[in-house]
Write a protein that holds these residues in place. Structure first.
Motif, PDB file in Angstrom:
ATOM      1  N   SER A   4       6.274  17.177  -3.245  1.00 32.29           N
ATOM      2  CA  SER A   4       6.170  15.950  -4.035  1.00 32.29           C
ATOM      3  C   SER A   4       5.406  16.236  -5.322  1.00 32.29           C
ATOM      4  CB  SER A   4       5.464  14.859  -3.233  1.00 32.29           C
ATOM      5  OG  SER A   4       4.126  15.247  -2.963  1.00 32.29           O
ATOM      6  N   LYS A   5       5.322  15.202  -6.150  1.00 34.92           N
ATOM      7  CA  LYS A   5       4.601  15.340  -7.416  1.00 34.92           C
ATOM      8  C   LYS A   5       3.117  15.542  -7.147  1.00 34.92           C
ATOM      9  CE  LYS A   5       7.892  12.377  -9.710  1.00 34.92           C
ATOM     10  NZ  LYS A   5       8.317  11.012  -9.683  1.00 34.92           N
ATOM     11  N   LYS A   6       2.458  16.194  -8.071  1.00 33.53           N
ATOM     12  CA  LYS A   6       1.023  16.441  -7.948  1.00 33.53           C
ATOM     13  C   LYS A   6       0.257  15.121  -7.874  1.00 33.53           C
ATOM     14  CE  LYS A   6      -1.238  20.559  -9.869  1.00 33.53           C
ATOM     15  NZ  LYS A   6      -1.326  21.246  -8.681  1.00 33.53           N
ATOM     16  N   ASN A   7      -0.861  15.143  -7.187  1.00 28.42           N
ATOM     17  CA  ASN A   7      -1.765  14.001  -7.046  1.00 28.42           C
ATOM     18  C   ASN A   7      -1.129  12.791  -6.366  1.00 28.42           C
ATOM     19  OD1 ASN A   7      -3.813  15.485  -8.309  1.00 28.42           O
ATOM     20  ND2 ASN A   7      -3.114  14.823 -10.334  1.00 28.42           N
ATOM     21  N   THR A   8      -0.188  13.037  -5.458  1.00 34.45           N
ATOM     22  CA  THR A   8       0.349  11.937  -4.664  1.00 34.45           C
ATOM     23  C   THR A   8      -0.037  12.174  -3.211  1.00 34.45           C
ATOM     24  OG1 THR A   8       2.464  13.037  -4.284  1.00 34.45           O
ATOM     25  CG2 THR A   8       2.337  11.580  -6.206  1.00 34.45           C
ATOM     26  N   THR A   9       0.022  11.128  -2.433  1.00 29.42           N
ATOM     27  CA  THR A   9      -0.313  11.238  -1.019  1.00 29.42           C
ATOM     28  C   THR A   9       0.643  12.202  -0.326  1.00 29.42           C
ATOM     29  OG1 THR A   9      -1.005   8.932  -1.052  1.00 29.42           O
ATOM     30  CG2 THR A   9      -0.638   9.899   1.092  1.00 29.42           C
ATOM     31  N   ARG A  10       0.081  13.041   0.524  1.00 29.22           N
ATOM     32  CA  ARG A  10       0.919  13.978   1.277  1.00 29.22           C
ATOM     33  C   ARG A  10       1.849  13.193   2.187  1.00 29.22           C
ATOM     34  NH1 ARG A  10      -3.866  17.010   0.805  1.00 29.22           N
ATOM     35  NH2 ARG A  10      -3.520  19.246   0.562  1.00 29.22           N
ATOM     36  N   LYS A  11       3.081  13.654   2.260  1.00 29.38           N
ATOM     37  CA  LYS A  11       4.085  13.037   3.122  1.00 29.38           C
ATOM     38  C   LYS A  11       4.720  14.136   3.969  1.00 29.38           C
ATOM     39  CE  LYS A  11       4.868   8.955   0.474  1.00 29.38           C
ATOM     40  NZ  LYS A  11       3.834   8.143   1.026  1.00 29.38           N
ATOM     41  N   TYR A  12       5.115  13.741   5.168  1.00 30.51           N
ATOM     42  CA  TYR A  12       5.665  14.693   6.131  1.00 30.51           C
ATOM     43  C   TYR A  12       6.932  14.131   6.758  1.00 30.51           C
ATOM     44  CZ  TYR A  12       0.942  16.565   5.819  1.00 30.51           C
ATOM     45  OH  TYR A  12      -0.244  17.080   5.360  1.00 30.51           O
ATOM     46  N   LYS A  13       7.846  15.025   7.106  1.00 24.39           N
ATOM     47  CA  LYS A  13       8.987  14.603   7.901  1.00 24.39           C
ATOM     48  C   LYS A  13       8.449  14.196   9.269  1.00 24.39           C
ATOM     49  CE  LYS A  13      12.617  17.248   5.729  1.00 24.39           C
ATOM     50  NZ  LYS A  13      13.752  18.142   5.927  1.00 24.39           N
ATOM     51  N   PHE A  14       9.047  13.164   9.847  1.00 21.15           N
ATOM     52  CA  PHE A  14       8.588  12.681  11.146  1.00 21.15           C
ATOM     53  C   PHE A  14       8.571  13.801  12.181  1.00 21.15           C
ATOM     54  CE2 PHE A  14       9.053  10.714  15.305  1.00 21.15           C
ATOM     55  CZ  PHE A  14       7.998   9.822  15.285  1.00 21.15           C
ATOM     56  N   GLU A  15       9.525  14.729  12.088  1.00 25.25           N
ATOM     57  CA  GLU A  15       9.597  15.822  13.058  1.00 25.25           C
ATOM     58  C   GLU A  15       8.315  16.665  13.075  1.00 25.25           C
ATOM     59  OE1 GLU A  15      12.524  18.941  12.363  1.00 25.25           O
ATOM     60  OE2 GLU A  15      12.517  18.436  10.265  1.00 25.25           O
ATOM     61  N   MET A  16       7.547  16.640  11.979  1.00 31.17           N
ATOM     62  CA  MET A  16       6.285  17.389  11.945  1.00 31.17           C
ATOM     63  C   MET A  16       5.304  16.831  12.974  1.00 31.17           C
ATOM     64  SD  MET A  16       4.920  20.055  10.624  1.00 31.17           S
ATOM     65  CE  MET A  16       6.161  20.362   9.389  1.00 31.17           C
ATOM     66  N   SER A  17       5.473  15.552  13.338  1.00 25.92           N
ATOM     67  CA  SER A  17       4.563  14.960  14.327  1.00 25.92           C
ATOM     68  C   SER A  17       4.671  15.682  15.665  1.00 25.92           C
ATOM     69  CB  SER A  17       4.824  13.464  14.501  1.00 25.92           C
ATOM     70  OG  SER A  17       6.075  13.222  15.096  1.00 25.92           O
TER      71      SER A  17
END
Length: 147
Positions: free
Chosen positions: A44-57
């Protein structure tokens, strides 16, 4: 909608806070694991909240499980990967070999899984049975299909 099926595993994206809530692993730990290369965020763009694919859970929960059992972080990641590989092997087998699943008692979640023929003459079938006696295998002569 364009007719494409959404996959919970591949298409659903969660923020780091949600991943933390889902797995019980702190956001701080998740960031550390990401720095170490053990988990990956969606680019993602710099300085944005980290996001994960649900499968990472699933991976995060497995790592946490092994940490809770006393493994080091590195060994927990290794064990989580082995678990993922075992699941993939199991999934391939099930997808190829299960011919039919019959529900015999929906309320109790009992049923019979047809695993196909296992003899040279294709006359004997093996079934996985789930009933009041537990889970077990059963062999039966293949029923005639010329009716």
């Amino acid at each position: 909608m364009n007719g494409k099926k959404l996959s919970l595993k591949a298409d659903v994206i969660v923020g780091i806070g949600d991943l933390s809530k889902i797995t019980g692993v702190s956001a701080r730990q998740l960031r550390y694991w990401e720095e170490k290369g053990y988990i990956q965020a969606v680019p993602s763009k710099k300085n944005t909240t980290r996001k994960y694919k649900f499968e990472m859970s699933y991976k995060v929960q497995a790592i946490k499980r092994y940490l809770d059992e006393g493994y080091t972080l590195a060994k927990s990641v290794e064990q989580a990967e082995k678990l993922r590989q075992k699941f993939e092997i199991w999934k391939k087998f099930i997808m190829e070999k299960v011919e039919k699943v019959e529900i015999t008692d929906a309320e109790k979640e009992y049923g019979v899984i047809d695993l196909g023929c296992f003899d040279e003459n294709q006359q004997k079938k093996v079934y996985g049975v789930v009933d009041e006696n537990g889970c077990y295998f059963e062999t039966r002569v293949k029923p005639d299909t010329d009716e």
